[in-house]
Scaffold this motif. Sequence first.
Motif, PDB file in Angstrom:
ATOM      1  N   ARG A   1     -38.591 -37.526  -8.871  1.00  0.00           N
ATOM      2  CA  ARG A   1     -39.737 -36.659  -9.124  1.00  0.00           C
ATOM      3  C   ARG A   1     -39.744 -36.234 -10.588  1.00  0.00           C
ATOM      4  O   ARG A   1     -38.740 -35.802 -11.135  1.00  0.00           O
ATOM      5  CB  ARG A   1     -39.659 -35.436  -8.227  1.00  0.00           C
ATOM      6  N   ALA A   2     -40.911 -36.384 -11.228  1.00  0.00           N
ATOM      7  CA  ALA A   2     -41.077 -35.927 -12.617  1.00  0.00           C
ATOM      8  C   ALA A   2     -42.429 -35.229 -12.706  1.00  0.00           C
ATOM      9  O   ALA A   2     -43.468 -35.858 -12.512  1.00  0.00           O
ATOM     10  CB  ALA A   2     -41.017 -37.094 -13.598  1.00  0.00           C
ATOM     11  N   GLY A   3     -42.410 -33.944 -12.959  1.00  0.00           N
ATOM     12  CA  GLY A   3     -43.643 -33.173 -12.863  1.00  0.00           C
ATOM     13  C   GLY A   3     -44.072 -33.105 -11.408  1.00  0.00           C
ATOM     14  O   GLY A   3     -43.268 -32.862 -10.509  1.00  0.00           O
ATOM     15  N   SER A   4     -45.338 -33.372 -11.155  1.00  0.00           N
ATOM     16  CA  SER A   4     -45.868 -33.291  -9.793  1.00  0.00           C
ATOM     17  C   SER A   4     -45.920 -34.650  -9.103  1.00  0.00           C
ATOM     18  O   SER A   4     -46.417 -34.760  -7.991  1.00  0.00           O
ATOM     19  CB  SER A   4     -47.277 -32.689  -9.820  1.00  0.00           C
ATOM     20  N   ARG A   5     -45.412 -35.693  -9.763  1.00  0.00           N
ATOM     21  CA  ARG A   5     -45.540 -37.050  -9.220  1.00  0.00           C
ATOM     22  C   ARG A   5     -44.188 -37.766  -9.254  1.00  0.00           C
ATOM     23  O   ARG A   5     -43.256 -37.338  -9.926  1.00  0.00           O
ATOM     24  CB  ARG A   5     -46.575 -37.851 -10.035  1.00  0.00           C
ATOM     25  N   TRP A   6     -44.144 -38.901  -8.539  1.00  0.00           N
ATOM     26  CA  TRP A   6     -42.942 -39.720  -8.534  1.00  0.00           C
ATOM     27  C   TRP A   6     -42.914 -40.653  -9.738  1.00  0.00           C
ATOM     28  O   TRP A   6     -43.949 -41.138 -10.188  1.00  0.00           O
ATOM     29  CB  TRP A   6     -42.872 -40.568  -7.265  1.00  0.00           C
TER      30      TRP A   6
ATOM     31  N   LEU B   1     -26.615 -42.404  -9.850  1.00  0.00           N
ATOM     32  CA  LEU B   1     -27.690 -41.834 -10.678  1.00  0.00           C
ATOM     33  C   LEU B   1     -28.280 -40.606 -10.011  1.00  0.00           C
ATOM     34  O   LEU B   1     -28.467 -39.555 -10.659  1.00  0.00           O
ATOM     35  CB  LEU B   1     -28.769 -42.890 -10.918  1.00  0.00           C
ATOM     36  N   LYS B   2     -28.584 -40.718  -8.706  1.00  0.00           N
ATOM     37  CA  LYS B   2     -29.174 -39.571  -7.994  1.00  0.00           C
ATOM     38  C   LYS B   2     -28.218 -38.380  -7.991  1.00  0.00           C
ATOM     39  O   LYS B   2     -28.638 -37.233  -8.144  1.00  0.00           O
ATOM     40  CB  LYS B   2     -29.520 -39.979  -6.555  1.00  0.00           C
TER      41      LYS B   2
ATOM     42  N   ALA C   1     -29.682 -34.754  -9.055  1.00  0.00           N
ATOM     43  CA  ALA C   1     -29.442 -33.679  -8.087  1.00  0.00           C
ATOM     44  C   ALA C   1     -29.502 -32.301  -8.737  1.00  0.00           C
ATOM     45  O   ALA C   1     -28.857 -32.053  -9.762  1.00  0.00           O
ATOM     46  CB  ALA C   1     -28.076 -33.879  -7.418  1.00  0.00           C
ATOM     47  N   GLY C   2     -30.314 -31.422  -8.172  1.00  0.00           N
ATOM     48  CA  GLY C   2     -30.406 -30.054  -8.651  1.00  0.00           C
ATOM     49  C   GLY C   2     -31.129 -29.880  -9.967  1.00  0.00           C
ATOM     50  O   GLY C   2     -31.070 -28.800 -10.575  1.00  0.00           O
TER      51      GLY C   2
END
Length: 205
Positions: free
Chosen positions: A58-63, A153-154, A159-160
């Motif tokens: 997620r980056a901003g309001s979109r994927w 990576l996640k 994460a967080g």
Amino acid sequence: GRGICRILRQNGLSSAYSGRGPGASRPAAPPDAANVLGRGFDGHRPRTHVAADLTYVRAGSRWCYVCLLVDLYNREIVDCSCGRRKDASLVKAAFSNVEFPLTGIEVFHSDRGAEFCNAEIDAILTAFGIDRSVSRPGNPHDNAVVESTNHILKRELVAGRRFASEEELRAALFDWVNWYNNFRIHSTLGYMSPVEFREAGLILS
């Protein structure tokens, strides 16, 4: 990798593939496409067997979608890309800045998704003499090294954390890849970083 765009232009190819949402992937590989790699992840010479996979952040309001290219020799991320569309252009962007000659790659492995299995990526593989290898349907373990890298990576980058924009994510991604390759130790590599392992001339067995 600097000649990729020119080769694609000469073949009249442009991106025409779009994704359907996070995690969704249209199968595009022909039914007889082979798993050349056969889960043979170890023992390769440097920069000869490269595998790829996508994940989403997620980056901003979109994927945003992230494509990683991983050298199976030492688990090094040889290039990456991120963008809003899950398509061939995302994969091409990852290939376009690889710092070694693509002609040295013998096998490129991915899943069967349309972003990997299409005329544009076929043109790259053909132009540089690279054999295609695809995971069998429903077998994520066939691409276990990149699946594992995506999990790292996640866990370590995403994460967080909230990314305000695609640009912020891209900057953080490239910083993380540099750290991952040069400083992060890997138990698989005898507790060396990927670059240390390569510079030591070692081989996984």
